[in-house]
Write an enzyme that holds these catalytic residues in place. Structure first.
Site, mmCIF file in Angstrom:
data_model
loop_
_atom_site.group_PDB
_atom_site.id
_atom_site.type_symbol
_atom_site.label_atom_id
_atom_site.label_comp_id
_atom_site.label_asym_id
_atom_site.label_seq_id
_atom_site.Cartn_x
_atom_site.Cartn_y
_atom_site.Cartn_z
ATOM 1 N N GLU A 134 20.566 6.806 19.225
ATOM 2 C CA GLU A 134 19.661 5.839 19.868
ATOM 3 C C GLU A 134 20.161 4.412 19.677
ATOM 4 O O GLU A 134 20.088 3.583 20.591
ATOM 5 C CB GLU A 134 18.249 5.953 19.282
ATOM 6 C CG GLU A 134 17.480 7.161 19.773
ATOM 7 C CD GLU A 134 16.122 7.294 19.088
ATOM 8 O OE1 GLU A 134 15.124 7.396 19.793
ATOM 9 O OE2 GLU A 134 16.067 7.272 17.834
ATOM 10 N N SER A 157 10.707 9.856 9.614
ATOM 11 C CA SER A 157 9.633 8.935 9.993
ATOM 12 C C SER A 157 8.888 8.515 8.737
ATOM 13 O O SER A 157 8.756 9.299 7.790
ATOM 14 C CB SER A 157 8.684 9.653 10.952
ATOM 15 O OG SER A 157 7.413 9.053 10.921
ATOM 16 N N LYS A 192 9.295 14.818 11.023
ATOM 17 C CA LYS A 192 10.245 14.259 11.978
ATOM 18 C C LYS A 192 11.671 14.137 11.463
ATOM 19 O O LYS A 192 11.905 13.798 10.315
ATOM 20 C CB LYS A 192 9.782 12.857 12.400
ATOM 21 C CG LYS A 192 8.500 12.871 13.191
ATOM 22 C CD LYS A 192 8.742 13.012 14.664
ATOM 23 C CE LYS A 192 9.043 11.632 15.233
ATOM 24 N NZ LYS A 192 9.334 11.725 16.651
ATOM 25 N N HIS A 231 20.704 15.641 38.553
ATOM 26 C CA HIS A 231 19.312 15.134 38.572
ATOM 27 C C HIS A 231 18.533 15.612 37.342
ATOM 28 O O HIS A 231 17.308 15.758 37.408
ATOM 29 C CB HIS A 231 18.563 15.566 39.835
ATOM 30 C CG HIS A 231 19.344 15.377 41.094
ATOM 31 N ND1 HIS A 231 19.291 14.227 41.845
ATOM 32 C CD2 HIS A 231 20.239 16.190 41.723
ATOM 33 C CE1 HIS A 231 20.095 14.337 42.889
ATOM 34 N NE2 HIS A 231 20.696 15.524 42.828
ATOM 35 N N ASN A 274 14.740 12.160 13.318
ATOM 36 C CA ASN A 274 14.968 11.375 14.530
ATOM 37 C C ASN A 274 16.455 11.091 14.782
ATOM 38 O O ASN A 274 17.211 10.862 13.836
ATOM 39 C CB ASN A 274 14.227 10.041 14.431
ATOM 40 C CG ASN A 274 12.727 10.239 14.391
ATOM 41 O OD1 ASN A 274 12.201 11.177 14.998
ATOM 42 N ND2 ASN A 274 12.035 9.381 13.663
#
Ligand code: ARG
Length: 463
Positions: free
Chosen positions: A291, A278, A284, A157, A286
């Site tokens: 993704e 970014s 940043k 969970h 990323n």
């Protein structure tokens, strides 16, 4: 523009928009090499059946080889008017060798021809994917071996549950990709069936030796039913379905890398060479690569739905709807091949923050189950032990402490059977070491799993 092969029956020219609409050449030109190799084998079969002469076949084969060369060098004119790769190659063969070329399509239809081409294409791609899955599993195995001493919280969970070895966690992915490999291998058995000779749908009147064609093209068997052979796309559905599941696995590991690389977790750092920045926020870094793997998964699911939907109400046998199979199939092959390749290259460069992982195991009562097991071994029924530890957790929470930070007196207040030996039981090291069951997270079990996997993989590579 050469005449259409069916022009004899037609009194009007095809509308340009219809040519554009029905054309598949932009997509199926990818099959050119298989189409040519299939045609060469077909020529030889025609000779064997006494349908064309050896000399004619040599001319046809010579022409076909030259066409392959032209396409490879980018010297080939594609035109929507010629619909698909099969008609392009045949039309070009007429230009090159003249009227003899018209003999090539004897005892054959585009229906069995396209089925053959796609099967030859897909068996190559499936073998390539199996090979790259073997490499990916090798990478995971190396990573598991190199990090055998790294401990992190295992989650259920997405809540910290019990400590596990990072190697154990990685080997879970090894298992997934092993099953994927098996699925692609099993699928290969059904891809690897030779449909040529089924002609339009009913078989052919010419005396062709289909087993001979199969032998030339290295197919272990020929299709048993001509109607099925020209209308079966099960092997594509199976392949995309296996690919979809493999993408699920890649997507799940991506999700973990994304979460683990966040400041909140800080478990790993992705290599700079596999991350992006970014355009507005200078700080940043990323995780765009995982993704995008996660994101591209949807495309493969879409391909599966599209091909299932395309097939679901088709009456036997061939229907033109089936031309749409290739866009879905090629997209799946491309996405999957690219994503596996990315993982093979990226995983070895992921930096593991061992301390942060270990640190995370010390908060969140990961040893509560072990405390309950301790009580059970000392004679308490499990349900009672569960309740007792629950009380201890509640108490510890109120003191802002972990179970192992309570002193013996405090612990004894929950059960008199608790002794000083409990502290050893509550340590992360012991929690790992005591889970020695087959498939458990104890170092010796994980080492055994790694060894077994290594042997299996070596065997697969040899085969
Ligand atoms: N381009 C077609 C396809 O991919 C080839 C078969 C055409 N057959 C036909 N009867 N029109 O399905």
């Amino acid at each position: 523009m050469p005449e259409k092969p069916w022009s004899g029956r037609f009194s009007e020219k095809t509308e340009r928009i219809v040519e554009d609409f029905t054309s598949s050449i932009d997509i199926d030109k990818r099959l050119y090499a298989y189409d040519i190799d299939g045609s060469i084998a077909h020529c030889r079969t025609l000779v064997k059946g006494g349908i064309i002469s050896e000399e004619d076949a040599d001319v046809l084969v010579g022409g076909l080889k030259k066409i392959k060369n032209e396409i490879e060098r980018g010297n080939f004119q594609f035109d929507h008017g010629l619909e698909d790769i099969h008609m392009h190659i045949e039309a070009r063969l007429v230009e090159k060798v003249g009227k003899i070329a018209q003999k090539l399509h004897t005892a054959r239809s585009r229906n069995d021809q396209v089925a053959l081409d796609v099967r030859m294409y897909l068996r190559d791609e499936a073998r390539g994917i199996i090979g790259s899955l073997v490499s990916l599993r090798q990478v995971i195995l190396d990573m598991a071996k190199a990090n055998i001493d790294v401990v992190l919280p295992g989650y259920t969970h997405l809540q910290r549950a019990q400590p596990v070895l990072l190697s154990h966690h990685l080997m879970a992915y090894y298992e997934m990709f092993s099953r994927d490999t098996e699925r692609f291998e099993e699928g290969l058995n059904r891809i690897n069936v030779m449909p040529l000779g089924s002609a339009a749908l009913a078989g052919t009147t010419y005396p062709i030796d289909r087993e001979y064609t199969a032998q030339l093209l290295e197919f272990p068997r020929v299709s048993a039913n001509s109607i099925d052979a020209v209308s079966d796309r099960d092997f594509i559905v199976e392949f995309i379905s296996a690919a979809g599941l493999c993408m699920v696995h890649l997507s799940r590991i991506s999700e973990e890398l994304i979460i683990w690389s966040s400041a909140e977790f800080g478990f790993i750092e992705l290599p700079d060479s596999f991350a992006t920045g970014s355009s507005i926020m200078p700080q940043k870094k990323n995780p765009d690569v995982p993704e995008l793997v996660r994101g591209k998964t949807g495309r493969v699911f879409g391909d599966l739905v599209s091909i299932l939907t395309m097939m679901k109400s088709l009456p036997l046998s061939y229907n033109r709807d089936m031309q749409e199979d290739k866009a879905a199939l090629f997209n799946t092959v491309d996405v999957l091949t690219e994503c596996i390749g990315i993982y093979i290259a990226m995983l070895p460069k992921v930096k593991i923050h061992k301390e942060a992982m270990l640190q995370a195991t010390s908060k969140g009562f990961l040893n509560a189950t072990d405390m309950a097991d301790y009580l059970v071994i000392k004679g308490m029924p499990f349900r009672k032990a569960h309740d007792c530890v629950g009380n201890a957790v509640l108490y510890a929470l109120s003191k802002n402490k972990e179970l192992h930070e309570l002193n013996l007196e405090e612990l004894k207040s929950f059960s008199a059977i608790i002794e000083a030996d409990i502290f050893d039981i509550l340590s992360t090291d012991q929690m790992i070491a005591r889970r020695k069951s087959i498939g458990g997270t104890a170092t010796e079990s994980v080492n055994a799993a790694i060894e077994a996997a290594k042997k299996r993989l070596e065997k697969e590579i040899q085969e």
